[in-house]
Scaffold this motif. Sequence first.
Motif, mmCIF file in Angstrom:
data_model
loop_
_atom_site.group_PDB
_atom_site.id
_atom_site.type_symbol
_atom_site.label_atom_id
_atom_site.label_comp_id
_atom_site.label_asym_id
_atom_site.label_seq_id
_atom_site.Cartn_x
_atom_site.Cartn_y
_atom_site.Cartn_z
ATOM 1 N N THR A 136 0.912 -1.387 -0.282
ATOM 2 C CA THR A 136 -0.464 0.085 -0.129
ATOM 3 C C THR A 136 0.575 1.659 0.128
ATOM 4 O OG1 THR A 136 -0.436 -0.067 1.703
ATOM 5 C CG2 THR A 136 -1.790 -0.718 1.142
ATOM 6 N N GLY A 137 2.053 1.336 0.011
ATOM 7 C CA GLY A 137 2.668 2.538 0.667
ATOM 8 C C GLY A 137 4.344 2.166 -0.032
ATOM 9 N N LEU A 138 5.190 3.675 -0.692
ATOM 10 C CA LEU A 138 5.984 3.337 -1.183
ATOM 11 C C LEU A 138 7.786 3.659 0.249
ATOM 12 C CD1 LEU A 138 6.475 3.771 -4.439
ATOM 13 C CD2 LEU A 138 6.538 1.286 -3.715
ATOM 14 N N HIS A 139 8.356 3.939 0.195
ATOM 15 C CA HIS A 139 8.952 4.577 0.830
ATOM 16 C C HIS A 139 10.161 5.188 0.083
ATOM 17 C CE1 HIS A 139 12.081 4.458 4.350
ATOM 18 N NE2 HIS A 139 11.975 4.986 5.011
ATOM 19 N N PHE A 140 10.805 6.042 0.499
ATOM 20 C CA PHE A 140 12.783 6.220 0.077
ATOM 21 C C PHE A 140 13.211 7.360 1.721
ATOM 22 C CE2 PHE A 140 10.108 9.657 -1.343
ATOM 23 C CZ PHE A 140 11.136 11.028 -0.849
ATOM 24 N N GLN B 184 -1.262 9.364 1.425
ATOM 25 C CA GLN B 184 -0.777 10.086 2.832
ATOM 26 C C GLN B 184 0.688 10.456 3.144
ATOM 27 O OE1 GLN B 184 -2.313 11.696 5.723
ATOM 28 N NE2 GLN B 184 -0.156 11.317 6.326
ATOM 29 N N VAL B 185 1.475 11.494 3.015
ATOM 30 C CA VAL B 185 3.160 11.232 3.464
ATOM 31 C C VAL B 185 3.487 11.650 4.378
ATOM 32 C CG1 VAL B 185 4.708 12.788 3.416
ATOM 33 C CG2 VAL B 185 2.940 12.852 1.468
ATOM 34 N N PHE B 186 4.588 10.565 5.337
ATOM 35 C CA PHE B 186 4.768 10.220 6.771
ATOM 36 C C PHE B 186 6.727 10.664 6.291
ATOM 37 C CE2 PHE B 186 1.880 7.052 6.244
ATOM 38 C CZ PHE B 186 1.098 6.839 7.721
ATOM 39 N N LEU B 187 6.605 11.556 7.234
ATOM 40 C CA LEU B 187 8.447 12.142 7.557
ATOM 41 C C LEU B 187 9.315 11.531 9.210
ATOM 42 C CD1 LEU B 187 7.665 16.103 7.091
ATOM 43 C CD2 LEU B 187 9.102 14.464 5.501
ATOM 44 N N GLU B 188 9.794 10.938 8.433
ATOM 45 C CA GLU B 188 10.494 10.546 9.302
ATOM 46 C C GLU B 188 12.152 10.836 9.770
ATOM 47 O OE1 GLU B 188 10.217 5.661 8.648
ATOM 48 O OE2 GLU B 188 12.076 5.899 7.357
ATOM 49 N N PRO B 189 11.977 12.200 10.654
ATOM 50 C CA PRO B 189 13.280 12.733 10.465
ATOM 51 C C PRO B 189 13.711 12.264 12.356
ATOM 52 C CG PRO B 189 11.621 13.827 11.764
ATOM 53 C CD PRO B 189 11.042 12.805 11.040
ATOM 54 N N GLY B 190 14.952 12.129 12.209
ATOM 55 C CA GLY B 190 15.348 11.515 13.434
ATOM 56 C C GLY B 190 16.188 12.850 13.798
ATOM 57 N N GLU B 191 18.031 13.277 13.722
ATOM 58 C CA GLU B 191 18.157 14.402 13.778
ATOM 59 C C GLU B 191 17.172 15.274 14.247
ATOM 60 O OE1 GLU B 191 23.294 13.665 11.915
ATOM 61 O OE2 GLU B 191 21.675 15.603 12.511
ATOM 62 N N PHE C 126 8.906 6.722 -10.502
ATOM 63 C CA PHE C 126 7.737 5.466 -9.825
ATOM 64 C C PHE C 126 6.578 6.627 -9.899
ATOM 65 C CE2 PHE C 126 12.176 4.568 -7.984
ATOM 66 C CZ PHE C 126 11.962 3.349 -7.971
ATOM 67 N N GLY C 127 6.646 6.792 -11.215
ATOM 68 C CA GLY C 127 4.740 7.347 -11.455
ATOM 69 C C GLY C 127 3.884 6.947 -11.192
ATOM 70 N N ASP C 128 4.084 6.312 -12.178
ATOM 71 C CA ASP C 128 2.761 5.778 -12.452
ATOM 72 C C ASP C 128 2.909 4.402 -11.595
ATOM 73 O OD1 ASP C 128 3.621 5.681 -15.042
ATOM 74 O OD2 ASP C 128 4.016 4.010 -15.540
ATOM 75 N N VAL C 129 3.324 3.840 -9.770
ATOM 76 C CA VAL C 129 3.647 3.217 -8.791
ATOM 77 C C VAL C 129 2.687 4.467 -8.373
ATOM 78 C CG1 VAL C 129 4.436 1.713 -7.464
ATOM 79 C CG2 VAL C 129 5.653 1.741 -9.664
ATOM 80 N N LEU C 130 3.463 4.764 -7.946
ATOM 81 C CA LEU C 130 2.945 5.887 -6.934
ATOM 82 C C LEU C 130 1.342 6.249 -6.755
ATOM 83 C CD1 LEU C 130 5.938 8.860 -6.926
ATOM 84 C CD2 LEU C 130 4.873 7.631 -5.246
ATOM 85 N N HIS C 131 0.855 6.298 -8.212
ATOM 86 C CA HIS C 131 -0.843 6.992 -8.538
ATOM 87 C C HIS C 131 -1.093 4.987 -7.353
ATOM 88 C CE1 HIS C 131 -0.996 10.246 -10.594
ATOM 89 N NE2 HIS C 131 0.099 9.471 -11.488
ATOM 90 N N LYS C 132 -0.739 4.404 -7.643
ATOM 91 C CA LYS C 132 -1.425 3.770 -7.205
ATOM 92 C C LYS C 132 -1.682 3.054 -5.278
ATOM 93 C CE LYS C 132 -0.816 0.613 -11.082
ATOM 94 N NZ LYS C 132 0.785 -0.549 -11.774
ATOM 95 N N MET C 133 -0.864 3.795 -4.801
ATOM 96 C CA MET C 133 -0.065 3.577 -3.835
ATOM 97 C C MET C 133 -0.994 4.099 -2.504
ATOM 98 S SD MET C 133 2.153 1.194 -3.047
ATOM 99 C CE MET C 133 1.854 0.639 -5.283
ATOM 100 N N GLN C 134 -1.245 4.200 -1.241
ATOM 101 C CA GLN C 134 -2.160 5.074 -0.391
ATOM 102 C C GLN C 134 -0.813 5.691 0.951
ATOM 103 O OE1 GLN C 134 -4.315 2.363 1.930
ATOM 104 N NE2 GLN C 134 -4.731 0.346 -0.126
ATOM 105 N N TRP C 135 -0.435 5.265 0.621
ATOM 106 C CA TRP C 135 0.694 6.112 1.449
ATOM 107 C C TRP C 135 2.339 6.179 1.039
ATOM 108 C CZ3 TRP C 135 4.627 3.401 3.474
ATOM 109 C CH2 TRP C 135 4.382 1.862 3.938
ATOM 110 N N VAL C 136 3.594 8.060 1.052
ATOM 111 C CA VAL C 136 4.445 7.832 0.523
ATOM 112 C C VAL C 136 5.582 8.271 1.800
ATOM 113 C CG1 VAL C 136 5.905 8.454 -0.997
ATOM 114 C CG2 VAL C 136 4.061 7.499 -1.473
ATOM 115 N N ASN C 137 6.534 7.396 2.108
ATOM 116 C CA ASN C 137 6.814 7.505 3.860
ATOM 117 C C ASN C 137 8.729 8.896 2.806
ATOM 118 O OD1 ASN C 137 9.500 7.997 5.675
ATOM 119 N ND2 ASN C 137 8.122 6.127 6.450
ATOM 120 N N PHE C 138 8.735 9.955 3.463
ATOM 121 C CA PHE C 138 9.833 10.323 2.151
ATOM 122 C C PHE C 138 11.216 10.416 3.636
ATOM 123 C CE2 PHE C 138 6.939 14.534 0.635
ATOM 124 C CZ PHE C 138 6.892 13.364 -0.515
ATOM 125 N N GLY C 139 10.810 9.072 3.983
ATOM 126 C CA GLY C 139 11.970 8.956 5.092
ATOM 127 C C GLY C 139 13.396 10.872 5.467
ATOM 128 N N GLY C 140 13.842 10.212 6.305
ATOM 129 C CA GLY C 140 14.375 11.411 7.240
ATOM 130 C C GLY C 140 15.200 11.469 6.419
#
Length: 390
Positions: A178-182, A246-253, A204-218
């Motif tokens: 359901t989602g991609l992460h980078f 739904q976008v996720f961001l996962e910053p640490g620093e 990955f544009g084609d794949v993105l259209h099929k996803m519910q969430w994308v995680n932009f990492g840290g």
Amino acid sequence: MSDRRNPFEDFDVSRVPSPCFVVDEVAVERNLKILNRVQKESGAKVLAALKAFSMWNLAPRVSKYLSGTCASGLHEARLGREEYGGEVHVFSAAYTETDLREILEIADHVVFNSFGQWQRFQPLLKAAKEVRPQLQFGLRINPQHSEGDVAIYDPCAPCSRLGIPLSQFEGQSLAGITGLHFHTLCEQGVEPLKRTLAAVEAQFGDVLHKMQWVNFGGGHHITRPDYHVDELIERVKTFSEKYNVQVFLEPGEAVAIHTGVLVSEVLDLTWNDMNLAILDTSATCHMPDTLEMPYRADILGAGLPEQYSHTYRLGGMTCLAGDVIGDYSFNQPLKVGERLVFDDMSHYTMVKTTTFNGINLPAIATWNSETDELRLVKQFGYDDFKSRLS
Ligand SMILES: Cc1ncc(COP(=O)(O)O)c(C=O)c1O
């Protein structure tokens, strides 16, 4: 750093044992409020990356502002679930079956680093999803777009094992994903993120259209004073709207930058072609990134070599010849027993300490720069060293 005054200039270092990490909860809250604003105004959910800063004593404060945590494996996931609450997202370069079984009981999102692992664990994943329908599965992609100069911190360096390149998507089914992460950035601003998103969209544009969430990492240095927070908010919004994700961001620093110090003490002063000082803290045991990354830690009141009258090479008390923190100059000659304060030491330090040579771990304290309240949260000793060995 910036025009902000460093509150630790006013901290009385004799109040803590040495060595000791001291974290200013006011500064952590300042960072969390910025991240919370990103969350509210962009619609992204922001997760605290525990790998950078997992001082769980401050978990209630983190949970008040962020949506949850991101973990690199089972133990961080458990810490996130037990102490932080909110959502728990897990990515690991590879899972052992034993760890994955436990992760599937506590995580919200589990991200795989290869089609191989995703397919191999299908029976387990399907069974877990039946018990916990809220479980989401994703894949980490590698857009092969480098923004970093330092290879060991660049997940898009040639032949990197982190993330799946587009070519490997050929002929693969995405059923159940359901989602991609980078995760491609390291201590970076909005421009590198924009260029990365352009590469991700182009590939990955084609794949993105099929996803519910994308995680932009840290790697987003969102709480650095010169970070363009409004541009990030706009970019997240346009991305979420375009792909309806739904976008996720996962910053640490960004949770912990400019929030803490490492207090240390001069144990001895010697000479070998130059002035040398041996401290009760160690590059290799307590601040390994000074060797790995490598980078130069700032010391409050000290300058570059020869900037002030008295230059010393500072080293730790281990046997490692290279346990050298760096060359620093001071206005006055150093004295045995004097305290030195390394700045900006909350992130990627506490989580990376070792007891090599049986060197004790630094104590951990919280300080409130507004009320001056100090709490010594944890002290370590022989038992901690011994319990790691057998
Ligand atoms: C997958 C992933 N997410 C998040 C982070 C946190 O990055 P940072 O602390 O640079 O924000 C990292 C850092 O290596 C990471 O590998």
